[in-house]
Scaffold this motif. Structure first.
Motif, PDB file in Angstrom:
ATOM      1  N   SER A 155       1.098   3.068   3.699  1.00  0.00           N
ATOM      2  CA  SER A 155       0.980   3.710   2.386  1.00  0.00           C
ATOM      3  C   SER A 155       0.266   5.052   2.512  1.00  0.00           C
ATOM      4  N   VAL A 156      -0.723   5.119   3.410  1.00  0.00           N
ATOM      5  CA  VAL A 156      -1.423   6.385   3.648  1.00  0.00           C
ATOM      6  C   VAL A 156      -0.502   7.391   4.319  1.00  0.00           C
ATOM      7  N   LEU A 157       0.189   6.939   5.365  1.00  0.00           N
ATOM      8  CA  LEU A 157       1.073   7.850   6.099  1.00  0.00           C
ATOM      9  C   LEU A 157       2.199   8.385   5.215  1.00  0.00           C
ATOM     10  N   LYS A 158       2.780   7.508   4.388  1.00  0.00           N
ATOM     11  CA  LYS A 158       3.909   7.941   3.559  1.00  0.00           C
ATOM     12  C   LYS A 158       3.450   8.832   2.406  1.00  0.00           C
ATOM     13  N   ALA A 159       2.203   8.641   1.965  1.00  0.00           N
ATOM     14  CA  ALA A 159       1.666   9.541   0.945  1.00  0.00           C
ATOM     15  C   ALA A 159       1.474  10.940   1.519  1.00  0.00           C
ATOM     16  N   ARG A 160       1.088  11.000   2.801  1.00  0.00           N
ATOM     17  CA  ARG A 160       0.866  12.292   3.452  1.00  0.00           C
ATOM     18  C   ARG A 160       2.169  12.905   3.963  1.00  0.00           C
ATOM     19  N   PHE A 161       3.089  12.030   4.391  1.00  0.00           N
ATOM     20  CA  PHE A 161       4.349  12.517   4.988  1.00  0.00           C
ATOM     21  C   PHE A 161       5.512  11.767   4.331  1.00  0.00           C
ATOM     22  N   PRO A 162       5.879  12.163   3.107  1.00  0.00           N
ATOM     23  CA  PRO A 162       6.884  11.398   2.350  1.00  0.00           C
ATOM     24  C   PRO A 162       8.245  11.314   3.032  1.00  0.00           C
ATOM     25  N   GLU A 163       8.492  12.223   3.981  1.00  0.00           N
ATOM     26  CA  GLU A 163       9.801  12.241   4.627  1.00  0.00           C
ATOM     27  C   GLU A 163       9.936  11.195   5.731  1.00  0.00           C
ATOM     28  N   LEU A 164       8.871  10.430   6.015  1.00  0.00           N
ATOM     29  CA  LEU A 164       8.925   9.449   7.099  1.00  0.00           C
ATOM     30  C   LEU A 164      10.087   8.478   6.889  1.00  0.00           C
ATOM     31  N   PRO A 165      11.023   8.412   7.831  1.00  0.00           N
ATOM     32  CA  PRO A 165      12.128   7.460   7.691  1.00  0.00           C
ATOM     33  C   PRO A 165      11.695   6.068   8.149  1.00  0.00           C
ATOM     34  N   ASP A 166      12.209   5.054   7.459  1.00  0.00           N
ATOM     35  CA  ASP A 166      11.924   3.686   7.882  1.00  0.00           C
ATOM     36  C   ASP A 166      12.820   3.310   9.055  1.00  0.00           C
ATOM     37  N   PRO A 167      12.330   2.407   9.937  1.00  0.00           N
ATOM     38  CA  PRO A 167      13.215   1.874  10.989  1.00  0.00           C
ATOM     39  C   PRO A 167      14.411   1.162  10.356  1.00  0.00           C
ATOM     40  N   HIS A 168      15.478   1.001  11.128  1.00  0.00           N
ATOM     41  CA  HIS A 168      16.653   0.305  10.609  1.00  0.00           C
ATOM     42  C   HIS A 168      16.304  -1.119  10.166  1.00  0.00           C
ATOM     43  N   LYS A 169      15.347  -1.707  10.839  1.00  0.00           N
ATOM     44  CA  LYS A 169      14.900  -3.059  10.492  1.00  0.00           C
ATOM     45  C   LYS A 169      13.406  -3.128  10.744  1.00  0.00           C
ATOM     46  N   GLU A 170      12.703  -3.926   9.932  1.00  0.00           N
ATOM     47  CA  GLU A 170      11.252  -4.059  10.049  1.00  0.00           C
ATOM     48  C   GLU A 170      10.837  -4.357  11.489  1.00  0.00           C
ATOM     49  N   ASP A 171       9.813  -3.642  11.979  1.00  0.00           N
ATOM     50  CA  ASP A 171       9.371  -3.830  13.363  1.00  0.00           C
ATOM     51  C   ASP A 171       8.529  -5.087  13.536  1.00  0.00           C
ATOM     52  N   ILE A 172       7.664  -5.395  12.561  1.00  0.00           N
ATOM     53  CA  ILE A 172       6.870  -6.626  12.678  1.00  0.00           C
ATOM     54  C   ILE A 172       7.847  -7.789  12.692  1.00  0.00           C
ATOM     55  N   CYS A 173       7.774  -8.624  13.701  1.00  0.00           N
ATOM     56  CA  CYS A 173       8.853  -9.587  13.938  1.00  0.00           C
ATOM     57  C   CYS A 173       8.829 -10.729  12.934  1.00  0.00           C
ATOM     58  N   TYR A 174       9.978 -11.398  12.828  1.00  0.00           N
ATOM     59  CA  TYR A 174      10.141 -12.493  11.875  1.00  0.00           C
ATOM     60  C   TYR A 174       9.088 -13.580  12.087  1.00  0.00           C
ATOM     61  N   ALA A 175       8.764 -13.870  13.360  1.00  0.00           N
ATOM     62  CA  ALA A 175       7.833 -14.955  13.663  1.00  0.00           C
ATOM     63  C   ALA A 175       6.427 -14.619  13.189  1.00  0.00           C
ATOM     64  N   THR A 176       6.005 -13.374  13.397  1.00  0.00           N
ATOM     65  CA  THR A 176       4.698 -12.938  12.918  1.00  0.00           C
ATOM     66  C   THR A 176       4.638 -13.039  11.400  1.00  0.00           C
ATOM     67  N   THR A 177       5.665 -12.525  10.734  1.00  0.00           N
ATOM     68  CA  THR A 177       5.698 -12.559   9.268  1.00  0.00           C
ATOM     69  C   THR A 177       5.690 -13.992   8.749  1.00  0.00           C
ATOM     70  N   ASN A 178       6.537 -14.850   9.308  1.00  0.00           N
ATOM     71  CA  ASN A 178       6.621 -16.240   8.847  1.00  0.00           C
ATOM     72  C   ASN A 178       5.304 -16.980   9.032  1.00  0.00           C
ATOM     73  N   ARG A 179       4.642 -16.770  10.182  1.00  0.00           N
ATOM     74  CA  ARG A 179       3.390 -17.480  10.438  1.00  0.00           C
ATOM     75  C   ARG A 179       2.264 -16.975   9.534  1.00  0.00           C
ATOM     76  N   GLN A 180       2.282 -15.688   9.236  1.00  0.00           N
ATOM     77  CA  GLN A 180       1.264 -15.168   8.330  1.00  0.00           C
ATOM     78  C   GLN A 180       1.482 -15.670   6.902  1.00  0.00           C
ATOM     79  N   GLU A 181       2.727 -15.764   6.461  1.00  0.00           N
ATOM     80  CA  GLU A 181       3.000 -16.314   5.138  1.00  0.00           C
ATOM     81  C   GLU A 181       2.578 -17.787   5.057  1.00  0.00           C
TER      82      GLU A 181
END
Length: 320
Positions: free
Chosen positions: A188-214
């Motif tokens: 959120s900080v980086l995109k506020a400073r550099f609004p042109e930042l493109p997102d990766p084609h797919k989220e970099d934080i992996c599915y397993a990390t996300t699922n375990r944190q949820e």
């Protein structure tokens, strides 16, 4: 501490997170070492810990794996495996120059980050990598590109202080095992400073990390204590402790195995949540739950969560 007699045991609810433990990338990496040992015999050399779990590493050592820090510790005539965290581009290049036979156990989701960084670099962009300095995955990702092509950002403060190199356009990537919430704050900080930042084609934080944190967020909301089974050098395991505390757990601890439990943690606990990092074997979880059951009258409840069915192919050399 001696376990109490059955008549003295107080009631305790144990909540098991779902999902927990091994992810597809870890399972693939371990299989690569095991199958290499079966096919080529011992020793098989492994550059760095194949995954960040002491028990996994010790078991593979007993089978004949030899873990080394650098490639120059490996002989030319034995197979070498690169860890699941990925390696700088210079490592396989050095192996090829020595005509070594190597197997790359890099998690395919880490390899995806490497490809994304290379693509953005070819577009003329400077890469901002969100991650932890010194972690093997970060070292491997930064080592895909020439020195100076990637800037590491670890914190919100780093994001606020980052300076664009000249007028170069930017892109970002992230380590796959970060806290989802922490990463969102940095972005959120980086995109506020550099609004042109493109997102990766797919989220970099992996599915397993996300699922375990949820899953741990659900545990934390209703648990007095959350135990995360995992080794101290496991990034994804350490993040689970942080997530549990943020979610409302009164206490959360990272334990290597059941022997690391301090039973005083349980003095006022009525509900304990149990989970494991993506590199921890299920047996360690079972042993921990059994250890709790030896001291308390336990009711074990498996939390409802995502059932993972992801698998990754093994290298062709081990399948043929």
């Amino acid at each position: 501490m001696t376990a109490p007699s059955p008549s003295d045991r107080r009631s305790l609810v144990v909540r098991l997170a779902t999902p927990r433990g091994f992810c597809a990338g870890v399972d693939r990496a371990i299989q690569i070492v095991e199958r290499a040992l079966e096919k080529y015999g011992a020793p098989v050399f492994v550059r760095h810990e194949i995954v960040h779990n002491r028990h996994v590493v010790e078991r593979l050592k007993a089978l004949g794996a030899v873990f080394v820090k650098e490639l120059d510790e490996c002989p030319d005539d034995r197979p070498v495996v690169f860890s699941a965290h990925g390696v700088p581009r210079a490592v396989p290049e050095a192996a090829r120059s020595r005509d070594m036979f190597f197997l790359d156990a890099t998690c395919p989701l880490v390899s995806k980050v490497h490809v994304e960084c290379e693509r953005r670099h070819e577009e003329g962009r400077h890469i901002i990598l969100i991650g932890h300095a010194g972690h093997p995955e970060v070292i491997g990702t930064m080592g895909q590109l020439p020195a100076g092509a990637i800037s590491l950002v670890e914190t919100v403060e780093d994001a606020e202080a980052f300076q664009r190199p000249g007028d170069q356009p930017l892109a970002y990537a992230t380590q796959t095992t970060l806290s989802v919430d922490d990463t969102a704050e940095i972005l959120s900080v980086l995109k506020a400073r550099f609004p042109e930042l493109p997102d990766p084609h797919k989220e970099d934080i992996c599915y397993a990390t996300t699922n375990r944190q949820e899953a741990v967020k659900r545990l934390g909301k209703g648990s007095d204590l959350v135990l995360v089974v995992g080794s101290a050098n496991s990034s994804n395991s350490a993040r689970l402790v942080e997530v549990a505390l943020r979610a409302g757990a009164r206490d959360a601890r990272l334990v290597d195995d059941a022997s690391a439990i301090d039973w005083r943690w349980f003095d006022t606990v009525q509900t304990v949540g149990v989970t494991a990092g993506a590199s921890a074997p299920e047996k360690l979880i079972t042993d921990l739950v059994d250890a709790i059951g030896a001291r308390f009258d336990t009711t074990v409840i498996e939390d409802d969560g995502v059932r993972e069915a992801v698998t990754f192919k093994l290298p062709r050399a081990l399948v043929d």
